[in-house]
Design a protein around this motif. Structure first.
Motif, PDB file in Angstrom:
ATOM      1  N   ALA A   1      -7.183   3.847  -0.316  1.00 39.31           N
ATOM      2  CA  ALA A   1      -7.312   2.413  -0.044  1.00 39.31           C
ATOM      3  C   ALA A   1      -8.163   1.743  -1.121  1.00 39.31           C
ATOM      4  O   ALA A   1      -9.134   2.328  -1.619  1.00 39.31           O
ATOM      5  N   ALA A   2      -7.766   0.516  -1.479  1.00 37.49           N
ATOM      6  CA  ALA A   2      -8.597  -0.291  -2.382  1.00 37.49           C
ATOM      7  C   ALA A   2      -9.907  -0.623  -1.669  1.00 37.49           C
ATOM      8  O   ALA A   2      -9.928  -0.846  -0.464  1.00 37.49           O
ATOM      9  N   ARG A   3     -11.010  -0.642  -2.453  1.00 36.33           N
ATOM     10  CA  ARG A   3     -12.311  -0.970  -1.852  1.00 36.33           C
ATOM     11  C   ARG A   3     -12.872  -2.271  -2.427  1.00 36.33           C
ATOM     12  O   ARG A   3     -14.051  -2.577  -2.260  1.00 36.33           O
ATOM     13  N   ALA A   4     -12.046  -2.998  -3.138  1.00 34.29           N
ATOM     14  CA  ALA A   4     -12.449  -4.296  -3.689  1.00 34.29           C
ATOM     15  C   ALA A   4     -11.163  -5.077  -3.941  1.00 34.29           C
ATOM     16  O   ALA A   4     -10.067  -4.548  -3.792  1.00 34.29           O
ATOM     17  N   SER A   5     -11.308  -6.318  -4.331  1.00 29.26           N
ATOM     18  CA  SER A   5     -10.146  -7.166  -4.612  1.00 29.26           C
ATOM     19  C   SER A   5     -10.107  -7.490  -6.100  1.00 29.26           C
ATOM     20  O   SER A   5     -11.154  -7.692  -6.723  1.00 29.26           O
TER      21      SER A   5
ATOM     22  N   TYR B   1      -4.836  -4.694  -9.867  1.00 30.30           N
ATOM     23  CA  TYR B   1      -4.720  -3.237  -9.767  1.00 30.30           C
ATOM     24  C   TYR B   1      -3.945  -2.672 -10.947  1.00 30.30           C
ATOM     25  O   TYR B   1      -2.800  -3.059 -11.198  1.00 30.30           O
TER      26      TYR B   1
ATOM     27  N   LEU C   1     -10.427   4.063  -8.611  1.00 31.17           N
ATOM     28  CA  LEU C   1     -10.062   4.635  -7.310  1.00 31.17           C
ATOM     29  C   LEU C   1      -9.597   6.074  -7.510  1.00 31.17           C
ATOM     30  O   LEU C   1      -8.848   6.372  -8.452  1.00 31.17           O
TER      31      LEU C   1
ATOM     32  N   SER D   1      -9.141  -5.644  -0.952  1.00 28.84           N
ATOM     33  CA  SER D   1      -9.857  -4.542  -0.321  1.00 28.84           C
ATOM     34  C   SER D   1      -9.149  -4.123   0.965  1.00 28.84           C
ATOM     35  O   SER D   1      -8.819  -4.960   1.803  1.00 28.84           O
ATOM     36  N   GLY D   2      -8.904  -2.825   1.095  1.00 21.17           N
ATOM     37  CA  GLY D   2      -8.221  -2.313   2.281  1.00 21.17           C
ATOM     38  C   GLY D   2      -6.752  -2.032   2.072  1.00 21.17           C
ATOM     39  O   GLY D   2      -6.126  -1.366   2.903  1.00 21.17           O
TER      40      GLY D   2
ATOM     41  N   CYS E   1      -3.504  -0.179   0.922  1.00 20.42           N
ATOM     42  CA  CYS E   1      -3.189   1.219   0.607  1.00 20.42           C
ATOM     43  C   CYS E   1      -2.495   1.240  -0.748  1.00 20.42           C
ATOM     44  O   CYS E   1      -1.389   0.715  -0.878  1.00 20.42           O
TER      45      CYS E   1
END
Ligand code: CA
Length: 340
Positions: free
Chosen positions: A268-272, A275, A307, A326-327, A329
């Protein structure tokens, strides 16, 4: 006045031999249409006795191979080709399919998180309730075709889940292999509650799903997999004649059986930000390998957030859009299937 089991009505007679194309009529009174109805297409092909297979598509409205394969099947099948019964709902979440969105634009509901549905609920819940209360009890096998949708792409696969009942698992695994996708996946869902999958499995049905690509589009390869897969399953269940088309007869490598055994395989991404992937579908990664990074476009001097894969394996899914929140997948890994 006694209450009907469902608020959905239909002219389809599920016990009648022959081919019927019609609609499930779901009450949809709204500002624009006072006595309006949502007309969800349904095709039933029945001939004598035999197993019943329920096909559903567009459970999510931005996944297209399933609906297309199922419409082809509905047009092509004649009753004399069938031993048993085939029920096809290629536009399960019709409002979502019209809009090309994952969720219904009417009630913002995710069809695949609301089973067993609710006869008195919102429109998506009313459809789910009909499928659960009227169609699942008729069915021996349920085939719900998905793809990755606009935000994900996946290695084309047929999908099942690890089931507690050994006999049901053996039958389900055989159907997974019969589908003939490049990948046969035994998936541990992040959030299985409310899925059609879970509802069908809990009532003892053979349930097969798929993830046939994604990005909100169709490819030549993924459509062919769906077209062959639906007929392979019908042959496997003995509802139409013939043997499933083997991958070797098409000059293709055999179905690779893999599993996603737990949540550590989902990244999962933990920031915005933006990508940037480091790996593509099919790449092999090790535990904790960097698989992509998030760029902070309003803070160009800030280093990107890297990541890492949780558990290594083959990358079978990845995020599609340039922007990530963030969040989200961003990747899923799978390993070889070992029967438990
Ligand atoms: Ca889906």
């Amino acid at each position: 006045m006694s209450q009907k089991a469902s608020r959905v009505s239909t002219d389809i007679d599920y016990e009648k031999d022959g081919k019927q194309s019609g609609f499930l009529r779901v009450p949809h009174s709204r500002n624009e249409s006072a006595w309006g109805t949502l007309m969800v297409p349904i095709t039933v092909v029945k001939n004598g006795s035999g197993p019943t297979v329920l096909f559903t598509g567009a459970n999510h409205g931005d996944e297209y191979e399933g609906p297309v394969a199922e419409m082809k099947l509905a047009r092509q099948l004649t009753a004399d080709q069938v031993s048993g019964r085939i029920i096809i709902m290629h536009a399960l979440n019709l409002p979502a399919l019209r809009a090309g969105t994952r969720l219904s634009p009417i009630d913002s509901k995710n069809m695949n998180r609301i089973f067993p549905g609710d006869r008195n609920g919102t429109i998506t819940e009313v459809i789910a309730h009909y499928v659960h209360s009227e169609l699942l009890p008729l069915s021996d096998a349920v085939v719900d075709l998905h793809s990755g949708g606009k935000s994900m792409t996946l290695m084309p696969c047929a999908v099942i889940h690890q089931l507690p009942d050994p006999a049901q698992m053996t039958k389900t695994l055989a159907a997974l292999e019969a589908f003939g996708a490049p990948l046969g996946l035994v998936l541990e869902e992040l959030d299985a509650e409310g899925m059609l999958d879970t509802a069908a499995e809990e009532t003892g049905k053979v349930f097969v799903s798929s993830e046939l690509g994604g990005g909100g589009t169709i490819s030549v390869e993924t459509q062919a997999i769906a077209d062959i897969g639906v007929r392979n399953l019908l042959k496997h269940f003995g509802v139409i004649e013939g043997e499933p088309v083997s991958r070797s007869s098409l000059g293709l490598a055999p179905t690779r059986l893999m599993q996603v055994p737990d949540g550590r395989h989902f990244v999962a991404a933990r920031a915005s930000g933006i990508y940037e992937p480091f790996v593509e579908i099919g790449d092999e990664v090790t535990d904790s390998q960097a698989i992509g990074q998030i760029h902070f476009f309003e803070e160009p001097e800030r280093p990107p957030m890297v990541l890492e894969a949780g558990r290594g394996g083959t990358v079978i899914a990845r995020w599609i859009p340039g922007h990530v929140t963030s969040g989200d997948c961003v990747a899923v890994t799978a390993v070889g299937y070992t029967p438990s």
